[in-house]
Scaffold this motif. Structure first.
Motif, PDB file in Angstrom:
ATOM      1  N   ALA A 262      -0.245 -41.377   3.802  1.00 28.95           N
ATOM      2  CA  ALA A 262      -0.973 -42.579   3.391  1.00 28.95           C
ATOM      3  C   ALA A 262      -2.462 -42.347   3.567  1.00 28.95           C
ATOM      4  O   ALA A 262      -2.900 -41.763   4.563  1.00 28.95           O
ATOM      5  CB  ALA A 262      -0.523 -43.779   4.222  1.00 28.95           C
ATOM      6  N   TRP A 263      -3.258 -42.812   2.615  1.00 26.28           N
ATOM      7  CA  TRP A 263      -4.712 -42.653   2.654  1.00 26.28           C
ATOM      8  C   TRP A 263      -5.369 -43.759   3.465  1.00 26.28           C
ATOM      9  O   TRP A 263      -4.969 -44.924   3.381  1.00 26.28           O
ATOM     10  CB  TRP A 263      -5.304 -42.728   1.239  1.00 26.28           C
ATOM     11  CG  TRP A 263      -4.982 -41.584   0.342  1.00 26.28           C
ATOM     12  CD1 TRP A 263      -3.910 -41.483  -0.496  1.00 26.28           C
ATOM     13  CD2 TRP A 263      -5.748 -40.387   0.146  1.00 26.28           C
ATOM     14  NE1 TRP A 263      -3.961 -40.293  -1.194  1.00 26.28           N
ATOM     15  CE2 TRP A 263      -5.080 -39.608  -0.820  1.00 26.28           C
ATOM     16  CE3 TRP A 263      -6.940 -39.912   0.699  1.00 26.28           C
ATOM     17  CZ2 TRP A 263      -5.554 -38.380  -1.255  1.00 26.28           C
ATOM     18  CZ3 TRP A 263      -7.421 -38.687   0.269  1.00 26.28           C
ATOM     19  CH2 TRP A 263      -6.740 -37.930  -0.695  1.00 26.28           C
ATOM     20  N   SER A 264      -6.423 -43.422   4.183  1.00 28.28           N
ATOM     21  CA  SER A 264      -7.300 -44.438   4.751  1.00 28.28           C
ATOM     22  C   SER A 264      -8.152 -45.010   3.620  1.00 28.28           C
ATOM     23  O   SER A 264      -8.356 -44.359   2.592  1.00 28.28           O
ATOM     24  CB  SER A 264      -8.190 -43.849   5.838  1.00 28.28           C
ATOM     25  OG  SER A 264      -9.067 -42.875   5.289  1.00 28.28           O
ATOM     26  N   PRO A 265      -8.663 -46.240   3.758  1.00 29.11           N
ATOM     27  CA  PRO A 265      -9.444 -46.852   2.675  1.00 29.11           C
ATOM     28  C   PRO A 265     -10.674 -46.057   2.262  1.00 29.11           C
ATOM     29  O   PRO A 265     -11.081 -46.132   1.096  1.00 29.11           O
ATOM     30  CB  PRO A 265      -9.840 -48.209   3.269  1.00 29.11           C
ATOM     31  CG  PRO A 265      -8.771 -48.518   4.254  1.00 29.11           C
ATOM     32  CD  PRO A 265      -8.399 -47.190   4.853  1.00 29.11           C
ATOM     33  N   ASP A 266     -11.271 -45.292   3.178  1.00 29.54           N
ATOM     34  CA  ASP A 266     -12.445 -44.503   2.809  1.00 29.54           C
ATOM     35  C   ASP A 266     -12.090 -43.140   2.241  1.00 29.54           C
ATOM     36  O   ASP A 266     -12.968 -42.355   1.883  1.00 29.54           O
ATOM     37  CB  ASP A 266     -13.398 -44.352   3.998  1.00 29.54           C
ATOM     38  CG  ASP A 266     -12.767 -43.629   5.189  1.00 29.54           C
ATOM     39  OD1 ASP A 266     -11.657 -43.070   5.036  1.00 29.54           O
ATOM     40  OD2 ASP A 266     -13.386 -43.630   6.273  1.00 29.54           O
ATOM     41  N   GLY A 267     -10.801 -42.830   2.143  1.00 29.15           N
ATOM     42  CA  GLY A 267     -10.376 -41.577   1.541  1.00 29.15           C
ATOM     43  C   GLY A 267     -10.595 -40.343   2.386  1.00 29.15           C
ATOM     44  O   GLY A 267     -10.456 -39.222   1.895  1.00 29.15           O
ATOM     45  N   ARG A 268     -10.922 -40.518   3.671  1.00 30.13           N
ATOM     46  CA  ARG A 268     -11.243 -39.371   4.509  1.00 30.13           C
ATOM     47  C   ARG A 268     -10.089 -38.915   5.402  1.00 30.13           C
ATOM     48  O   ARG A 268     -10.100 -37.782   5.891  1.00 30.13           O
ATOM     49  CB  ARG A 268     -12.445 -39.703   5.390  1.00 30.13           C
ATOM     50  CG  ARG A 268     -13.704 -39.992   4.595  1.00 30.13           C
ATOM     51  CD  ARG A 268     -14.888 -40.215   5.516  1.00 30.13           C
ATOM     52  NE  ARG A 268     -16.121 -40.407   4.761  1.00 30.13           N
ATOM     53  CZ  ARG A 268     -17.321 -40.454   5.306  1.00 30.13           C
ATOM     54  NH1 ARG A 268     -17.462 -40.331   6.617  1.00 30.13           N
ATOM     55  NH2 ARG A 268     -18.381 -40.627   4.555  1.00 30.13           N
ATOM     56  N   THR A 269      -9.119 -39.771   5.614  1.00 29.11           N
ATOM     57  CA  THR A 269      -8.054 -39.476   6.562  1.00 29.11           C
ATOM     58  C   THR A 269      -6.697 -39.783   5.964  1.00 29.11           C
ATOM     59  O   THR A 269      -6.555 -40.702   5.168  1.00 29.11           O
ATOM     60  CB  THR A 269      -8.254 -40.312   7.852  1.00 29.11           C
ATOM     61  OG1 THR A 269      -9.532 -40.031   8.401  1.00 29.11           O
ATOM     62  CG2 THR A 269      -7.193 -39.993   8.884  1.00 29.11           C
ATOM     63  N   LEU A 270      -5.711 -39.003   6.377  1.00 27.25           N
ATOM     64  CA  LEU A 270      -4.329 -39.259   5.998  1.00 27.25           C
ATOM     65  C   LEU A 270      -3.514 -39.536   7.253  1.00 27.25           C
ATOM     66  O   LEU A 270      -3.688 -38.872   8.277  1.00 27.25           O
ATOM     67  CB  LEU A 270      -3.739 -38.051   5.267  1.00 27.25           C
ATOM     68  CG  LEU A 270      -4.372 -37.697   3.920  1.00 27.25           C
ATOM     69  CD1 LEU A 270      -3.884 -36.330   3.458  1.00 27.25           C
ATOM     70  CD2 LEU A 270      -4.050 -38.758   2.882  1.00 27.25           C
ATOM     71  N   ALA A 271      -2.644 -40.513   7.172  1.00 27.16           N
ATOM     72  CA  ALA A 271      -1.647 -40.749   8.217  1.00 27.16           C
ATOM     73  C   ALA A 271      -0.316 -40.266   7.669  1.00 27.16           C
ATOM     74  O   ALA A 271       0.030 -40.538   6.513  1.00 27.16           O
ATOM     75  CB  ALA A 271      -1.573 -42.227   8.585  1.00 27.16           C
ATOM     76  N   VAL A 272       0.423 -39.517   8.488  1.00 24.23           N
ATOM     77  CA  VAL A 272       1.626 -38.833   8.015  1.00 24.23           C
ATOM     78  C   VAL A 272       2.754 -39.014   9.030  1.00 24.23           C
ATOM     79  O   VAL A 272       2.528 -38.967  10.245  1.00 24.23           O
ATOM     80  CB  VAL A 272       1.340 -37.336   7.796  1.00 24.23           C
ATOM     81  CG1 VAL A 272       2.586 -36.608   7.321  1.00 24.23           C
ATOM     82  CG2 VAL A 272       0.199 -37.153   6.801  1.00 24.23           C
ATOM     83  N   ARG A 273       3.949 -39.186   8.539  1.00 27.65           N
ATOM     84  CA  ARG A 273       5.130 -39.330   9.389  1.00 27.65           C
ATOM     85  C   ARG A 273       5.672 -37.972   9.795  1.00 27.65           C
ATOM     86  O   ARG A 273       5.697 -37.031   9.000  1.00 27.65           O
ATOM     87  CB  ARG A 273       6.214 -40.107   8.641  1.00 27.65           C
ATOM     88  CG  ARG A 273       7.507 -40.316   9.401  1.00 27.65           C
ATOM     89  CD  ARG A 273       8.433 -41.221   8.620  1.00 27.65           C
ATOM     90  NE  ARG A 273       9.685 -41.483   9.312  1.00 27.65           N
ATOM     91  CZ  ARG A 273      10.470 -42.520   9.062  1.00 27.65           C
ATOM     92  NH1 ARG A 273      10.123 -43.394   8.123  1.00 27.65           N
ATOM     93  NH2 ARG A 273      11.591 -42.700   9.720  1.00 27.65           N
ATOM     94  N   THR A 274       6.124 -37.880  11.039  1.00 28.56           N
ATOM     95  CA  THR A 274       6.869 -36.719  11.521  1.00 28.56           C
ATOM     96  C   THR A 274       8.111 -37.235  12.235  1.00 28.56           C
ATOM     97  O   THR A 274       8.202 -38.425  12.538  1.00 28.56           O
ATOM     98  CB  THR A 274       6.045 -35.852  12.491  1.00 28.56           C
ATOM     99  OG1 THR A 274       5.959 -36.518  13.755  1.00 28.56           O
ATOM    100  CG2 THR A 274       4.650 -35.577  11.945  1.00 28.56           C
TER     101      THR A 274
END
Length: 303
Positions: A262-274
């Protein structure tokens, strides 16, 4: 070239800029740092009635699955315990059943499609929810107005590029994700094992991008992140529509499965499931995944 002007398939990869401060969550789920206003607040839904929002468990009163935030962060859309499509405020209040599941269907992964009215091109404003609906083993993309109450979803049109080979699969489509001001969306197809893009601004056309699953479109509509199996593990890769069709593996040294980015609103970070929780990583490939919570579920950012 942006996705709304594309008429042919493109593939590539890279990503935005360097990562800024993120709302890191400890293993206990407590926030250890606050997110900037443009970065958003990390949230996680996992099928229980509790949604983790910025490290705090919020009781929505019903089971919440596949939660997604409106572009302004004022409402959340999700699938409830009865399989219906609901929206609610960030504290779980004012819950509305937008569409009631007719039964024996599996609805999943709603995403908001919000665009402003374009008088010049005669395009009305949109405030829709797109989701996948599986009925009798067949999955199609559906849409409905986010303002509906017990409404009836319609099948989303999927037109390919003109010419030979332009036809798109109408079934097997899953995991829709829309972003940006033009209503562009991406989705995956379980039959072809590929990711597709759909332009809903002027032509309602689309095309195949690349092999992968679980895509998410960047906020500026210029990149798509997706999952692909590599050497026995699920990796997260990103495709950049603007830079020579490069494809970059953001998790090249994976020793576990990385899924559902999933993208952060500023497009700089991703959150990912493990399998052991949620990690974040810079979207430009300059850093390594960092575990931010042991809560396992679908990550999303509230703007």
């Amino acid at each position: 070239m942006t996705t709304r002007t594309r008429t042919t398939t493109v593939a590539a990869i890279a990503v935005a800029a360097a990562v800024t401060g993120t709302a890191l969550l400890g293993a206990s789920g407590a926030a250890s740092a606050a997110a900037g206003a443009s970065h958003g607040t990390l949230t996680i839904s996992n099928g229980t009635k509790y949604v983790l929002i910025g490290g705090h468990r919020v009781n929505f009163g019903v089971p919440v699955r596949d939660l997604a935030w409106s572009p302004d962060g004022t409402e959340a859309a999700f699938i409830d315990g009865s399989g219906n499509l609901d929206i609610a405020r960030p504290d779980g209040s004012h819950r509305v059943v937008v569409a009631k599941n007719p039964g024996n269907q599996n609805w999943s992964h709603p995403t908001w499609q919000v665009t402003a009215k374009d008088t010049r091109n005669g395009i009305p404003a949109k405030d829709n929810l797109i989701f996948a609906a599986r009925d009798k083993g067949v999955s199609r993309l559906k849409f409905i107005s986010a303002k509906a109450v017990h409404g009836t979803p319609k099948t989303l049109s999927l037109f390919g590029d003109p010419g030979p080979g332009g036809a798109l699969p109408q079934t097997g489509n899953v995991w829709p994700n829309a972003a940006g001001k033009y209503g562009t969306s991406v989705y995956a197809n379980t039959d072809t094992g590929a990711v597709y893009v759909r332009d809903d601004y002027l032509r309602q056309q689309g095309g195949k991008l690349t092999k992968g699953a679980q895509p998410a479109l960047s906020p500026n509509e210029e990149e798509v992140v997706f999952v692909r199996s590599v050497a026995g593990h699920d990796h997260v890769l990103v495709e950049d529509f603007m830079h020579n069709d490069r494809i970059t593996d953001l998790t090249p040294h994976a020793t576990t499965d990385y899924t559902e980015p999933a993208w952060s609103p500023d497009g700089r970070t991703l959150a990912v499931r493990t399998p052991s929780g949620t990690v974040t990583l810079p979207a430009n490939g300059t850093g390594h995944p960092v575990k931010v919570t042991s809560t396992v579920g679908l990550a999303a950012y509230r703007p």
